[in-house]
Enzyme design. Sequence first.
Site, PDB file in Angstrom:
ATOM      1  N   GLY A   1       0.810  -1.201   0.000  1.00  0.00           N
ATOM      2  CA  GLY A   1       0.000   0.000   0.000  1.00  0.00           C
ATOM      3  C   GLY A   1       0.849   1.258   0.000  1.00  0.00           C
ATOM      4  O   GLY A   1       2.080   1.196  -0.054  1.00  0.00           O
ATOM      5  N   ASP A   2       0.190   2.407   0.099  1.00  0.00           N
ATOM      6  CA  ASP A   2       0.907   3.683   0.036  1.00  0.00           C
ATOM      7  C   ASP A   2       1.902   3.841   1.173  1.00  0.00           C
ATOM      8  O   ASP A   2       2.998   4.377   0.973  1.00  0.00           O
ATOM      9  CB  ASP A   2      -0.103   4.837   0.067  1.00  0.00           C
ATOM     10  CG  ASP A   2      -0.859   4.977  -1.244  1.00  0.00           C
ATOM     11  OD1 ASP A   2      -0.228   4.877  -2.306  1.00  0.00           O
ATOM     12  OD2 ASP A   2      -2.088   5.197  -1.214  1.00  0.00           O
ATOM     13  N   GLY A   3       1.552   3.371   2.378  1.00  0.00           N
ATOM     14  CA  GLY A   3       2.486   3.479   3.494  1.00  0.00           C
ATOM     15  C   GLY A   3       3.753   2.685   3.257  1.00  0.00           C
ATOM     16  O   GLY A   3       4.862   3.156   3.547  1.00  0.00           O
TER      17      GLY A   3
ATOM     18  N   LEU B   1       6.733  21.684  -4.724  1.00  0.00           N
ATOM     19  CA  LEU B   1       5.961  22.489  -3.782  1.00  0.00           C
ATOM     20  C   LEU B   1       5.097  21.597  -2.905  1.00  0.00           C
ATOM     21  O   LEU B   1       4.685  20.509  -3.321  1.00  0.00           O
ATOM     22  CB  LEU B   1       5.045  23.469  -4.522  1.00  0.00           C
ATOM     23  CG  LEU B   1       5.675  24.677  -5.214  1.00  0.00           C
ATOM     24  CD1 LEU B   1       4.624  25.398  -6.045  1.00  0.00           C
ATOM     25  CD2 LEU B   1       6.300  25.626  -4.194  1.00  0.00           C
TER      26      LEU B   1
ATOM     27  N   GLU C   1      -0.280   6.041   7.553  1.00  0.00           N
ATOM     28  CA  GLU C   1       0.397   5.519   8.738  1.00  0.00           C
ATOM     29  C   GLU C   1       0.572   6.658   9.740  1.00  0.00           C
ATOM     30  O   GLU C   1       1.039   7.739   9.386  1.00  0.00           O
ATOM     31  CB  GLU C   1       1.773   4.948   8.371  1.00  0.00           C
ATOM     32  CG  GLU C   1       1.754   3.885   7.286  1.00  0.00           C
ATOM     33  CD  GLU C   1       1.122   2.593   7.746  1.00  0.00           C
ATOM     34  OE1 GLU C   1       1.132   2.321   8.971  1.00  0.00           O
ATOM     35  OE2 GLU C   1       0.615   1.835   6.889  1.00  0.00           O
TER      36      GLU C   1
ATOM     37  N   ASP D   1       6.333  19.002  -8.745  1.00  0.00           N
ATOM     38  CA  ASP D   1       6.270  20.468  -8.870  1.00  0.00           C
ATOM     39  C   ASP D   1       7.114  21.190  -7.834  1.00  0.00           C
ATOM     40  O   ASP D   1       7.156  22.421  -7.812  1.00  0.00           O
ATOM     41  CB  ASP D   1       4.823  20.961  -8.807  1.00  0.00           C
ATOM     42  CG  ASP D   1       4.141  20.670  -7.477  1.00  0.00           C
ATOM     43  OD1 ASP D   1       4.801  20.087  -6.582  1.00  0.00           O
ATOM     44  OD2 ASP D   1       2.952  21.008  -7.326  1.00  0.00           O
TER      45      ASP D   1
END
Length: 321
Positions: A71-73, A224, A279, A222
């Site tokens: 997953g993203d974590g 930012l 998380e 980007d």
Amino acid sequence: MKVAREARSAAVVINAGSRRGAAAHELVLDTLQKAGVPISSVHRVLSGAELAQTLDQVVADGHDLVVVGGGDGTVSFAAGRVAGTDVMLGVLPLGTANDLARTLEIPNNLAEACAAVADGKVVDIDLGRASGQPFLNVASVGLSVGVTEALSPGLKRTIGPLAYAVATLRAYSRHKPFRARLEFPEGDHETLELEDVLQVAVGNGRHYGGGNMVSPTAGIDDHLLDIYAIPAGRLRDHVSIARLLKDGSFVKHERVYHLTSRSVRLVTEPPLSVNLDGEIAAVTPTDFTIQRNAVHVVVPQSSTSALFDGPGPTVWPPPTD
């Protein structure tokens, strides 16, 4: 390097505890090997400690491509481990939200994601830092932490991305407003003092929360941070904001504060936990910075999410012993 199969040596690390991780092992290996990716080591992990040890080992072993499934974590943690090196990161979306994959235009279908690793191009993307801890999508305090706490593994396995909507309703009913102060070390904005806040978020990527957009202009390349704050208040205001989350246009709502900067310090009263890509991994006060073009990641040839243009200046200092 044009495609990942031209790597010298590849390691595959799969979080078997992620939503699709347990069943992915054989398909991933078979597909990547048939595509010509030079896999020399394979690892299945079940805990954060095991993930950290494994990633440190595969980097120390000299692999120039590390394919991470989870997953993203999991992927954000891996990105923090390879940031600032020449190691390429391949991403296989095996979690519930898979917002990084959505940002990078990596297919959710696992076989297609493997093909994207094998045939993809290498770009470099920004990495957010929350007092040194890495995040790729969004860091946040307030409601989102309650959502994370309400997201049980069973709920995610049973209903998938819809679990976020269920958890949000639960968290909203229990939420307690807080005070927040946003300070801008580079002096590009005045300090922002807010009373009775629902949520503050600091975005590095483009998507979060199972497909919501940070802002219409947000990008992971980007250089930012997109910062937004939503005050507590009337339910009807929050409903109208929620309807605009998917395309990011909520940042234009009259009840939302939205700024961009390369660094921000968040102080809350009381001190609060910080959610980093799903998380809970930090506590306010927190210093958010951006490590520009820190991670070399493999994306599909058709992806327009990022370029390969080198690290450039960064406002994140490397840690010192």
